[in-house]
Every structure is written in structure tokens, then in C-alpha cells.
Scaffold this motif. Structure first.
Motif, PDB file in Angstrom:
ATOM      1  N   ARG A 103      38.522  -8.340  16.225  1.00 55.50           N
ATOM      2  CA  ARG A 103      37.124  -8.772  16.261  1.00 55.50           C
ATOM      3  C   ARG A 103      36.461  -8.263  17.525  1.00 55.50           C
ATOM      4  O   ARG A 103      37.048  -8.274  18.595  1.00 55.50           O
ATOM      5  N   LEU A 104      35.212  -7.863  17.384  1.00 54.37           N
ATOM      6  CA  LEU A 104      34.440  -7.461  18.553  1.00 54.37           C
ATOM      7  C   LEU A 104      33.976  -8.693  19.306  1.00 54.37           C
ATOM      8  O   LEU A 104      33.743  -9.744  18.703  1.00 54.37           O
ATOM      9  N   PRO A 105      33.814  -8.573  20.616  1.00 57.63           N
ATOM     10  CA  PRO A 105      33.299  -9.718  21.380  1.00 57.63           C
ATOM     11  C   PRO A 105      31.875 -10.062  20.931  1.00 57.63           C
ATOM     12  O   PRO A 105      31.154  -9.222  20.403  1.00 57.63           O
ATOM     13  N   VAL A 106      31.507 -11.290  21.130  1.00 54.16           N
ATOM     14  CA  VAL A 106      30.176 -11.762  20.765  1.00 54.16           C
ATOM     15  C   VAL A 106      29.143 -11.134  21.700  1.00 54.16           C
ATOM     16  O   VAL A 106      29.363 -11.023  22.901  1.00 54.16           O
ATOM     17  N   LEU A 107      28.011 -10.729  21.128  1.00 52.00           N
ATOM     18  CA  LEU A 107      26.919 -10.208  21.945  1.00 52.00           C
ATOM     19  C   LEU A 107      26.243 -11.351  22.683  1.00 52.00           C
ATOM     20  O   LEU A 107      26.103 -12.446  22.152  1.00 52.00           O
ATOM     21  N   SER A 108      25.764 -11.061  23.881  1.00 50.90           N
ATOM     22  CA  SER A 108      24.944 -12.056  24.563  1.00 50.90           C
ATOM     23  C   SER A 108      23.585 -12.087  23.864  1.00 50.90           C
ATOM     24  O   SER A 108      23.225 -11.171  23.109  1.00 50.90           O
ATOM     25  N   LEU A 109      22.812 -13.114  24.119  1.00 50.30           N
ATOM     26  CA  LEU A 109      21.491 -13.227  23.498  1.00 50.30           C
ATOM     27  C   LEU A 109      20.604 -12.067  23.928  1.00 50.30           C
ATOM     28  O   LEU A 109      19.879 -11.483  23.108  1.00 50.30           O
ATOM     29  N   ASP A 110      20.663 -11.695  25.199  1.00 49.96           N
ATOM     30  CA  ASP A 110      19.875 -10.551  25.680  1.00 49.96           C
ATOM     31  C   ASP A 110      20.286  -9.255  24.985  1.00 49.96           C
ATOM     32  O   ASP A 110      19.440  -8.449  24.602  1.00 49.96           O
ATOM     33  N   GLU A 111      21.595  -9.059  24.804  1.00 49.80           N
ATOM     34  CA  GLU A 111      22.078  -7.854  24.116  1.00 49.80           C
ATOM     35  C   GLU A 111      21.616  -7.840  22.662  1.00 49.80           C
ATOM     36  O   GLU A 111      21.228  -6.796  22.136  1.00 49.80           O
ATOM     37  N   ALA A 112      21.627  -8.988  22.019  1.00 50.19           N
ATOM     38  CA  ALA A 112      21.182  -9.068  20.628  1.00 50.19           C
ATOM     39  C   ALA A 112      19.708  -8.709  20.509  1.00 50.19           C
ATOM     40  O   ALA A 112      19.305  -7.997  19.579  1.00 50.19           O
ATOM     41  N   HIS A 113      18.896  -9.172  21.455  1.00 47.70           N
ATOM     42  CA  HIS A 113      17.468  -8.839  21.418  1.00 47.70           C
ATOM     43  C   HIS A 113      17.226  -7.363  21.721  1.00 47.70           C
ATOM     44  O   HIS A 113      16.341  -6.738  21.122  1.00 47.70           O
ATOM     45  N   GLU A 114      18.019  -6.785  22.609  1.00 49.65           N
ATOM     46  CA  GLU A 114      17.909  -5.342  22.875  1.00 49.65           C
ATOM     47  C   GLU A 114      18.256  -4.549  21.621  1.00 49.65           C
ATOM     48  O   GLU A 114      17.580  -3.568  21.281  1.00 49.65           O
ATOM     49  N   LEU A 115      19.303  -4.973  20.929  1.00 43.31           N
ATOM     50  CA  LEU A 115      19.696  -4.305  19.693  1.00 43.31           C
ATOM     51  C   LEU A 115      18.605  -4.426  18.636  1.00 43.31           C
ATOM     52  O   LEU A 115      18.273  -3.450  17.949  1.00 43.31           O
ATOM     53  N   GLU A 170      18.671  -9.149   8.824  1.00 39.40           N
ATOM     54  CA  GLU A 170      19.919  -9.909   8.877  1.00 39.40           C
ATOM     55  C   GLU A 170      20.161 -10.491  10.271  1.00 39.40           C
ATOM     56  O   GLU A 170      20.506 -11.663  10.408  1.00 39.40           O
ATOM     57  N   ILE A 171      19.987  -9.691  11.298  1.00 40.19           N
ATOM     58  CA  ILE A 171      20.251 -10.155  12.659  1.00 40.19           C
ATOM     59  C   ILE A 171      19.174 -11.144  13.103  1.00 40.19           C
ATOM     60  O   ILE A 171      19.477 -12.143  13.743  1.00 40.19           O
ATOM     61  N   SER A 172      17.931 -10.885  12.744  1.00 37.09           N
ATOM     62  CA  SER A 172      16.837 -11.792  13.126  1.00 37.09           C
ATOM     63  C   SER A 172      17.038 -13.200  12.568  1.00 37.09           C
ATOM     64  O   SER A 172      16.660 -14.181  13.184  1.00 37.09           O
ATOM     65  N   ALA A 173      17.653 -13.275  11.397  1.00 34.14           N
ATOM     66  CA  ALA A 173      17.904 -14.574  10.790  1.00 34.14           C
ATOM     67  C   ALA A 173      18.969 -15.365  11.545  1.00 34.14           C
ATOM     68  O   ALA A 173      19.023 -16.587  11.457  1.00 34.14           O
ATOM     69  N   ARG A 174      19.791 -14.660  12.326  1.00 28.98           N
ATOM     70  CA  ARG A 174      20.899 -15.310  13.029  1.00 28.98           C
ATOM     71  C   ARG A 174      20.664 -15.512  14.521  1.00 28.98           C
ATOM     72  O   ARG A 174      21.357 -16.296  15.151  1.00 28.98           O
ATOM     73  N   VAL A 175      19.713 -14.775  15.086  1.00 31.24           N
ATOM     74  CA  VAL A 175      19.480 -14.800  16.538  1.00 31.24           C
ATOM     75  C   VAL A 175      18.226 -15.613  16.843  1.00 31.24           C
ATOM     76  O   VAL A 175      17.182 -15.354  16.256  1.00 31.24           O
TER      77      VAL A 175
END
Length: 66
Positions: free
Chosen positions: A21-33, A57-62
Motif C-alpha cells: 500500500r502507498l502511504p496516505v497523502l497529506s491533505l495539502d498533497e491531496a489538494h495539490e494533486l 472521485e478524489i474531491s468526494a473523499r477530500v
């Protein structure tokens, strides 16, 4: 609360021993992505439809930025 505290109580589907499994993204990293994917989704290209789907998909989770 660290980034991993929220996943401590989650149940994940079992994975074969060969899958890591990949490590979890930080919230800042998720928003950058998300920002990057939004730019790609707006372009006319082969990846725009995929990027648009991932943005949804990501917006629904972040959580939204505060």
C-alpha cells in the motif's frame, strides 16, 4: 491528529502479500494533486476524461480547503 490516525480504525480489503500500500497523502498533497488534475481535465487531450473522473472521485473523499 496525524495523517494516519484516521485510518487506524478503517477496514481495508485484504491484499496479497506481494502488494504494498502507498502511504496516505497529506491533505495539502491531496489538494495539490486535485489542482494539477483540474488543469489536465480542462485541456483537450487524451487524459482529460480520466483526469476529470479522478477529480470527481478524489474531491468526494477530500475535505475542501479551509
Amino acid at each position: 491528529m496525524d495523517d494516519y490516525a484516521a485510518i487506524d480504525d478503517m477496514d481495508f480489503a485484504p491484499l496479497p502479500d506481494t502488494v504494498e500500500r502507498l502511504p496516505v497523502l497529506s491533505l495539502d498533497e491531496a489538494h495539490e494533486l486535485l489542482d494539477l488534475l483540474r488543469v489536465v481535465a480542462q485541456e483537450d487531450g487524451l487524459l482529460s476524461a480520466r483526469a476529470d473522473r479522478l477529480v470527481r472521485e478524489i474531491s468526494a473523499r477530500v475535505p475542501s480547503q479551509g
